[in-house]
Enzyme design. Structure first.
Site, PDB file in Angstrom:
ATOM      1  N   CYS A  79      33.401  57.632  -7.045  1.00  8.67           N
ATOM      2  CA  CYS A  79      34.073  56.860  -6.001  1.00  8.67           C
ATOM      3  C   CYS A  79      35.485  56.420  -6.432  1.00  8.67           C
ATOM      4  O   CYS A  79      36.376  57.252  -6.527  1.00  8.67           O
ATOM      5  CB  CYS A  79      33.192  55.670  -5.603  1.00  8.67           C
ATOM      6  SG  CYS A  79      33.719  54.929  -4.063  1.00  8.67           S
ATOM      7  N   HIS A 167      28.211  57.959  -4.085  1.00 11.06           N
ATOM      8  CA  HIS A 167      27.552  57.228  -5.177  1.00 11.06           C
ATOM      9  C   HIS A 167      26.253  57.933  -5.585  1.00 11.06           C
ATOM     10  O   HIS A 167      25.217  57.719  -4.963  1.00 11.06           O
ATOM     11  CB  HIS A 167      27.249  55.792  -4.748  1.00 11.06           C
ATOM     12  CG  HIS A 167      28.478  54.938  -4.691  1.00 11.06           C
ATOM     13  ND1 HIS A 167      28.975  54.278  -5.787  1.00 11.06           N
ATOM     14  CD2 HIS A 167      29.325  54.677  -3.673  1.00 11.06           C
ATOM     15  CE1 HIS A 167      30.081  53.618  -5.461  1.00 11.06           C
ATOM     16  NE2 HIS A 167      30.314  53.851  -4.175  1.00 11.06           N
ATOM     17  N   GLU A 169      24.404  57.264  -7.987  1.00 15.08           N
ATOM     18  CA  GLU A 169      23.470  56.337  -8.655  1.00 15.08           C
ATOM     19  C   GLU A 169      22.503  55.659  -7.695  1.00 15.08           C
ATOM     20  O   GLU A 169      21.502  55.092  -8.138  1.00 15.08           O
ATOM     21  CB  GLU A 169      24.249  55.279  -9.465  1.00 15.08           C
ATOM     22  CG  GLU A 169      25.092  54.290  -8.663  1.00 15.08           C
ATOM     23  CD  GLU A 169      26.502  54.793  -8.334  1.00 15.08           C
ATOM     24  OE1 GLU A 169      26.690  56.029  -8.214  1.00 15.08           O
ATOM     25  OE2 GLU A 169      27.394  53.960  -8.132  1.00 15.08           O
ATOM     26  N   GLY A 222       7.276  32.170 -26.509  1.00 14.95           N
ATOM     27  CA  GLY A 222       6.098  32.619 -25.783  1.00 14.95           C
ATOM     28  C   GLY A 222       6.466  33.655 -24.741  1.00 14.95           C
ATOM     29  O   GLY A 222       5.610  34.311 -24.163  1.00 14.95           O
TER      30      GLY A 222
END
Ligand code: XMP
Length: 534
Positions: A79, A167, A169, A222
């Site tokens: 792009c 694009h 992706e 944790g």
């Protein structure tokens, strides 16, 4: 040496997604702001230029010097990246006349282009740009077009440069992932061998090389990140790692003892510090959320610091920082870079004088989970929801008292247990990186509601209301339940928990938790709300 692809970020919302796509095909990559190009060494196999909210014709647009890259490394330009190459090297970029947003059909015009191996002649792509490439840069040829955009993709083959105005992706570009794979594995020649196991091997070697025989300390919370960091360090340096796990009195029901026991089972050298009283003392009388956060943070540091001082020769502090915390995102408002602030880091006293080691700083959250599984960490630890550092201290709203903590802990335990034991309805999907934990420790059980939720918990507002139990009037607390889906905690949507589940959990809490006569479910998304109430 781990081979990698460098992604230069021009400020597009989608840049991280390019990184995800490469890692999905086991190619390691790093994202840098366009104005901080790193020194490129032999480990770099190729460079990707991202999209951008800017037009190349804007005087303030990102305009990096690509001399160290162009012609020297294979490039894929997406792009804005494609427009920048055209604009800078002899082509022309103009405002587009035709609509160039959303879905478009791409026709490959150069069928033997390496970028399109295995890509059908016609496939769907996703466009999002206000400019268009009117003429190509020197040495370039068109390799694919759409109805409206002739120069939808072009290549300067002798320099190994491949540019696409769409694009690849995003999932709406049907064969976008194949194009990124053709670039990384084909054109750049990456081996595609970056897996959880290879990450573990290279990290262990790196940790050993970095810390040598020094002693490392690590604060365990944790949570998934610090647990995985601890186990990885333990594999690398064994007893030269000491972990500190603090009971701040703001953990969930039985959390301190059960998590401490699992840490010990995993062979970690861990010191459990019971400091609940100190935290309760500093919280006494505090109602303001930020004041509570600061008091909890400071006390944590004090406790950690005094424990750390008891450990002889400690010269490193390990942290469970992960990639989204360290990626510098390009500010859309200017070339300066902003770093996302990280809840867990910062704040440790400088006079501790410890060097920092962050073994997970290149991983995304689900990759941390994958590495954790490959390290053999129990699924019940790996698949835990995120939990804020200040714990229940920011879920008991307003002033925190022992009585309120007890109520919240009991309500939360009922809620979370029921989420863990209830199968998800058909069609529900696991939250990012989670696996099916129902009925087994292996991660291959049935999918539970808990697995499909990114984060859940109970909240105790400072509100009492009237109820009736038997013949008695009651005046007791309300518990609020929250469950959200998200990918990174930056935005979130409330989960449409089944009514039958909500009915059951409400009954259980009101019947079993003394002091509660009402349960509400939070149906707000973020934004405009936040995940935590404080
Ligand atoms: P919010 O409430 O900002 O939460 O939508 C986004 C994510 O961040 C967690 N959170 C925190 N984590 N210290 C932490 O370690 C904090 O002070 C803190 N505040 C929010 C929250 O649980 C959610 O996952």
């Amino acid at each position: 040496m781990t081979e990698k692809i460098i992604i230069l970020d021009f400020g597009s919302q989608l840049t991280q997604l390019i990184g995800r796509r490469l890692r999905e095909i086991n190619v390691y990559c790093e994202i840098y702001p366009f104005n901080k190009i790193p020194v490129l060494d032999d480990s770099v196999k190729g460079v990707i230029l991202s999209g951008s909210p800017f037009s190349v014709r804007d005087p303030k647009a990102p305009k990096p010097d690509l001399d160290s890259i162009k012609g020297k490394y294979p490039m894929m330009c997406v792009c804005y990246g494609a427009q920048y190459i055209a604009h800078t090297y002899g082509g022309e970029v103009n405002p587009s006349l035709a609509r160039e947003y959303g879905r478009a059909m791409l026709t490959v015009t150069k069928k033997d282009s390496l970028l399109f191996k295995g890509v059908p002649e016609v496939s769907q792509v996703w466009m999002s740009h206000g400019d268009t490439i009117a003429s190509l840069p020197q040495g370039a040829e068109v390799i694919a077009s759409t109805d409206d955009v002739v120069n939808a993709a072009y290549a300067i083959e002798k320099e190994n440069i491949y540019c696409v105005q769409f694009h690849p992706e995003v999932v709406h570009s049907e064969f976008g992932a194949a194009m990124l794979s053709n670039f990384a594995l084909g054109i750049c020649g990456c081996r595609g061998d970056w897996t959880a196991d290879s990450f573990i091997d290279s990290s262990i070697a790196h940790i050993r090389e970095t810390v040598g025989d020094d002693h490392v300390i690590l604060g365990l919370s944790g949570g998934v990140d610090s647990t995985v960091a601890a186990v990885l360090l333990n594999r690398a340096i064994g007893s030269n790692l000491t972990c500190i796990f603090v009971d701040n009195g703001l953990l969930r029901k039985d959390e301190f003892s059960s998590v401490l026991a699992s840490y010990k089972d995993m062979g970690l050298n861990v010191i459990g510090v019971e400091a609940a009283d100190r935290f309760m003392k500093v919280l006494d009388g505090l109602g303001d959320p930020e004041a509570k956060r600061k008091a909890i943070g400071k006390t944590f540091i004090d406790v950690f610091d005094s424990e750390a001082k008891k450990i002889k020769n400690a010269s490193w502090l390990a942290q469970g920082t992960i990639y989204p915390d360290v990626i510098e995102s390009v500010s859309v408002n200017g070339p300066s870079s902003t770093i996302k602030s990280h809840h867990n880091v910062g704040g440790l006293p400088k006079e501790m004088n410890l060097k920092i080691i962050e073994p997970l700083r290149t991983l995304f959250k689900d990759e941390v989970r994958r590495v954790g599984r490959a390290l053999g960490i129990k699924n019940s630890l790996i698949s835990r929801h995120p939990f804020p550092g200040p714990g229940l201290g920011i879920r008991v709203l307003g002033e925190v008292t022992a009585e309120k903590l007890e109520i919240l802990r009991n309500a939360d335990a009922i809620y979370i247990d029921m989420l863990r034991n209830t199968p998800a309805p058909e069609g529900w999907k696991p939250a990012s990186g989670a696996s099916a934990t129902g009925g087994t420790e292996s991660g291959e059980g049935y999918l539970t509601l808990y697995d499909c939720i990114w984060q859940a918990g109970a909240i105790l507002p400072p509100v009492k209301s009237v109820g009736v139990m038997g013949d008695e009037r009651t005046y007791e607390y309300t518990v609020a339940l929250r469950a959200v889906v998200s990918t990174d905690g930056m935005t979130a949507d409330w989960v449409h928990l089944p009514y039958e589940f909500l009915a059951k959990v409400s009954n259980e809490i009101i019947n079993k938790v003394k002091g509660v006569n009402r349960v509400c479910y939070d149906i707000s998304s973020k934004p405009p709300a936040t995940i935590e109430w404080e």
